[in-house]
Design a protein around this motif. Structure first.
Motif, PDB file in Angstrom:
ATOM      1  N   ALA A  54      72.789  26.431 -42.710  1.00 17.07           N
ATOM      2  CA  ALA A  54      71.595  27.011 -43.331  1.00 17.07           C
ATOM      3  C   ALA A  54      71.522  28.464 -42.858  1.00 17.07           C
ATOM      4  O   ALA A  54      71.793  28.751 -41.692  1.00 17.07           O
ATOM      5  N   VAL A  55      71.190  29.371 -43.750  1.00 19.92           N
ATOM      6  CA  VAL A  55      71.084  30.790 -43.369  1.00 19.92           C
ATOM      7  C   VAL A  55      69.840  31.422 -43.978  1.00 19.92           C
ATOM      8  O   VAL A  55      69.333  30.963 -45.009  1.00 19.92           O
ATOM      9  N   GLY A  56      69.375  32.471 -43.337  1.00 17.72           N
ATOM     10  CA  GLY A  56      68.331  33.301 -43.914  1.00 17.72           C
ATOM     11  C   GLY A  56      69.003  34.415 -44.708  1.00 17.72           C
ATOM     12  O   GLY A  56      70.074  34.905 -44.326  1.00 17.72           O
ATOM     13  N   ASN A 113      69.496  40.416 -52.910  1.00 20.43           N
ATOM     14  CA  ASN A 113      70.024  39.763 -54.121  1.00 20.43           C
ATOM     15  C   ASN A 113      70.226  38.260 -53.936  1.00 20.43           C
ATOM     16  O   ASN A 113      70.560  37.553 -54.870  1.00 20.43           O
ATOM     17  N   PHE A 114      70.118  37.795 -52.695  1.00 20.06           N
ATOM     18  CA  PHE A 114      70.295  36.375 -52.421  1.00 20.06           C
ATOM     19  C   PHE A 114      68.913  35.720 -52.392  1.00 20.06           C
ATOM     20  O   PHE A 114      67.938  36.333 -51.940  1.00 20.06           O
ATOM     21  N   LYS A 115      68.829  34.462 -52.829  1.00 20.30           N
ATOM     22  CA  LYS A 115      67.543  33.758 -52.904  1.00 20.30           C
ATOM     23  C   LYS A 115      67.660  32.364 -52.300  1.00 20.30           C
ATOM     24  O   LYS A 115      68.755  31.793 -52.288  1.00 20.30           O
ATOM     25  N   PRO A 116      66.519  31.792 -51.848  1.00 22.30           N
ATOM     26  CA  PRO A 116      66.579  30.421 -51.317  1.00 22.30           C
ATOM     27  C   PRO A 116      67.220  29.470 -52.325  1.00 22.30           C
ATOM     28  O   PRO A 116      66.935  29.548 -53.525  1.00 22.30           O
ATOM     29  N   GLY A 117      68.092  28.615 -51.818  1.00 25.84           N
ATOM     30  CA  GLY A 117      68.815  27.665 -52.683  1.00 25.84           C
ATOM     31  C   GLY A 117      70.203  28.171 -53.061  1.00 25.84           C
ATOM     32  O   GLY A 117      71.061  27.396 -53.476  1.00 25.84           O
ATOM     33  N   ASP A 118      70.452  29.500 -52.916  1.00 24.10           N
ATOM     34  CA  ASP A 118      71.773  30.048 -53.268  1.00 24.10           C
ATOM     35  C   ASP A 118      72.852  29.566 -52.287  1.00 24.10           C
ATOM     36  O   ASP A 118      72.565  29.377 -51.096  1.00 24.10           O
ATOM     37  N   GLY A 135      75.067  46.200 -42.529  1.00 31.07           N
ATOM     38  CA  GLY A 135      75.885  45.613 -43.598  1.00 31.07           C
ATOM     39  C   GLY A 135      75.901  44.096 -43.611  1.00 31.07           C
ATOM     40  O   GLY A 135      76.759  43.492 -44.263  1.00 31.07           O
ATOM     41  N   CYS A 136      74.966  43.471 -42.884  1.00 29.09           N
ATOM     42  CA  CYS A 136      74.943  41.998 -42.865  1.00 29.09           C
ATOM     43  C   CYS A 136      74.134  41.476 -44.052  1.00 29.09           C
ATOM     44  O   CYS A 136      73.124  42.062 -44.432  1.00 29.09           O
ATOM     45  N   ASP A 137      74.580  40.354 -44.614  1.00 26.89           N
ATOM     46  CA  ASP A 137      73.923  39.767 -45.790  1.00 26.89           C
ATOM     47  C   ASP A 137      73.132  38.507 -45.472  1.00 26.89           C
ATOM     48  O   ASP A 137      72.150  38.203 -46.138  1.00 26.89           O
ATOM     49  N   ILE A 138      73.618  37.727 -44.515  1.00 28.93           N
ATOM     50  CA  ILE A 138      72.969  36.450 -44.193  1.00 28.93           C
ATOM     51  C   ILE A 138      72.911  36.293 -42.677  1.00 28.93           C
ATOM     52  O   ILE A 138      73.739  36.860 -41.955  1.00 28.93           O
ATOM     53  N   VAL A 139      71.933  35.502 -42.205  1.00 33.58           N
ATOM     54  CA  VAL A 139      71.775  35.325 -40.763  1.00 33.58           C
ATOM     55  C   VAL A 139      71.642  33.841 -40.419  1.00 33.58           C
ATOM     56  O   VAL A 139      70.948  33.097 -41.109  1.00 33.58           O
ATOM     57  N   LEU A 153      80.524  27.062 -45.867  1.00 29.28           N
ATOM     58  CA  LEU A 153      79.748  27.026 -47.113  1.00 29.28           C
ATOM     59  C   LEU A 153      78.284  27.077 -46.673  1.00 29.28           C
ATOM     60  O   LEU A 153      77.759  26.105 -46.125  1.00 29.28           O
ATOM     61  N   CYS A 154      77.659  28.239 -46.865  1.00 32.19           N
ATOM     62  CA  CYS A 154      76.287  28.423 -46.383  1.00 32.19           C
ATOM     63  C   CYS A 154      75.298  28.260 -47.533  1.00 32.19           C
ATOM     64  O   CYS A 154      75.633  28.534 -48.688  1.00 32.19           O
ATOM     65  N   PHE A 155      74.098  27.818 -47.210  1.00 29.56           N
ATOM     66  CA  PHE A 155      73.041  27.819 -48.224  1.00 29.56           C
ATOM     67  C   PHE A 155      71.854  28.595 -47.687  1.00 29.56           C
ATOM     68  O   PHE A 155      71.512  28.512 -46.508  1.00 29.56           O
ATOM     69  N   VAL A 156      71.253  29.381 -48.565  1.00 32.88           N
ATOM     70  CA  VAL A 156      70.099  30.193 -48.162  1.00 32.88           C
ATOM     71  C   VAL A 156      68.879  29.279 -48.129  1.00 32.88           C
ATOM     72  O   VAL A 156      68.488  28.702 -49.140  1.00 32.88           O
ATOM     73  N   SER A 157      68.302  29.141 -46.938  1.00 33.67           N
ATOM     74  CA  SER A 157      67.123  28.269 -46.815  1.00 33.67           C
ATOM     75  C   SER A 157      65.835  29.085 -46.861  1.00 33.67           C
ATOM     76  O   SER A 157      64.765  28.535 -47.092  1.00 33.67           O
ATOM     77  N   ASN A 158      65.938  30.385 -46.634  1.00 36.07           N
ATOM     78  CA  ASN A 158      64.726  31.228 -46.591  1.00 36.07           C
ATOM     79  C   ASN A 158      65.141  32.691 -46.665  1.00 36.07           C
ATOM     80  O   ASN A 158      66.280  33.026 -46.359  1.00 36.07           O
ATOM     81  N   MET A 159      64.206  33.536 -47.076  1.00 27.20           N
ATOM     82  CA  MET A 159      64.449  34.966 -46.943  1.00 27.20           C
ATOM     83  C   MET A 159      64.220  35.291 -45.463  1.00 27.20           C
ATOM     84  O   MET A 159      63.337  34.723 -44.822  1.00 27.20           O
TER      85      MET A 159
END
Ligand code: HPA
Length: 255
Positions: free
Chosen positions: A85-87, A92-97, A175-179, A200-206
């Motif tokens: 799970a990542v923030g 341009n990235f959204k929760p669920g992506d 330059g980081c996109d996800i945390v 394989l990461c999924f965006v759980s939150n902004m």
């Protein structure tokens, strides 16, 4: 004995894929691994390791990454697919992506994340931290099921607290996109042992400061909703991984 060739490391929600598997704990020079589920699916020997323990009771900064990765190596694992799970830092990235990162930045502070802490001094190559071959398969399969971000820089923080808005602004500037809080330790240790690793990461939150306050419930809810897609991608990807490796992750020059 080779008990597994491919391993999946994940959080909660993936156990369904492995419910009939045998459960083992493996002794290592770094202590016992957490429970590892081993069995066969799609004609391949597979291991599943719930990263936070079977009961999800080990926080990210306390996970015994060395024992876990060493244990997988000991039972014969040559490739690891991790889910995280990542923030989202990238707007341009959204929760669920879904996201398959291609590079990482390590901001952890107090973890033991090397097998090379004695002579001879050894510096592994980490120019390409994630296995390009596993990434290719994950991206191809994920694209067949919907949208996936096929490159991203993952930054790993120490946790367990979430970040401050200023930290997230700094990471964006870098330059980081996800945390997330787990991905870099596993990637480093896997490469040190010549194991291919991709996530394989999924965006759980902004990430912090982008929308309201962060709640762990939010992470869990998104996790539940994306898990069927993740399960599908993982089991299909395992099937499609070429039988022999076509990457350089295991070359001696990488270790
Ligand atoms: N920060 C760090 N780790 C995370 C986050 C986050 O916003 N979301 C899920 N894991």
């Amino acid at each position: 004995m080779k008990r597994a060739e491919v391993a999946v490391i994940g959080g909660t929600g993936l156990e369904d894929l492995f419910k009939d598997f045998e459960v083992i704990n493996v002794g290592t020079p770094f202590g016992f691994s957490y429970a590892i589920f081993i069995g066969e699916a799609k004609g391949r020997k597979i291991a599943f390791l719930p990263r936070h323990g079977r009961k999800h009771d080990v926080p990210p900064h306390k996970v015994n990454y060395r024992a876990n990765i060493y244990a997988l190596h000991k039972i014969g694992v040559e490739r690891i697919i991790a889910t995280n799970a990542v923030g989202a830092i990238n707007l341009n990235f959204k929760p669920g992506d879904l996201v398959v990162p291609h590079d990482l930045v390590d901001f952890t502070k107090q973890r033991q994340q090397t097998f090379y802490d004695q002579a001879p001094v050894t510096h592994i190559d980490f120019t390409e931290p994630y296995c390009p071959e596993i990434r290719r398969v994950l991206i191809k399969v994920a694209k067949e099921t919907g949208v996936v971000h096929d490159s991203a820089v993952y930054v790993c923080t120490e946790g367990p607290r979430f970040e401050t808005p200023a930290e997230i602004r700094m990471f964006r500037t870098l330059g980081c996109d996800i945390v997330g809080m787990t991905g870099s330790s596993e990637a480093v240790l896997a490469r040190e042992l010549g194991i291919c690793y991709a996530a394989l990461c999924f965006v759980s939150n902004m990430a912090a400061g982008i929308s309201g306050k962060l709640k762990y419930d939010e992470v869990m809810n998104v996790s539940k909703s994306v898990m069927p897609r993740i399960q599908k991608i993982i089991s299909e990807s395992i099937e499609r991984l070429p039988k022999t490796k076509g990457c350089e992750c295991s070359l001696p020059t990488n270790r």
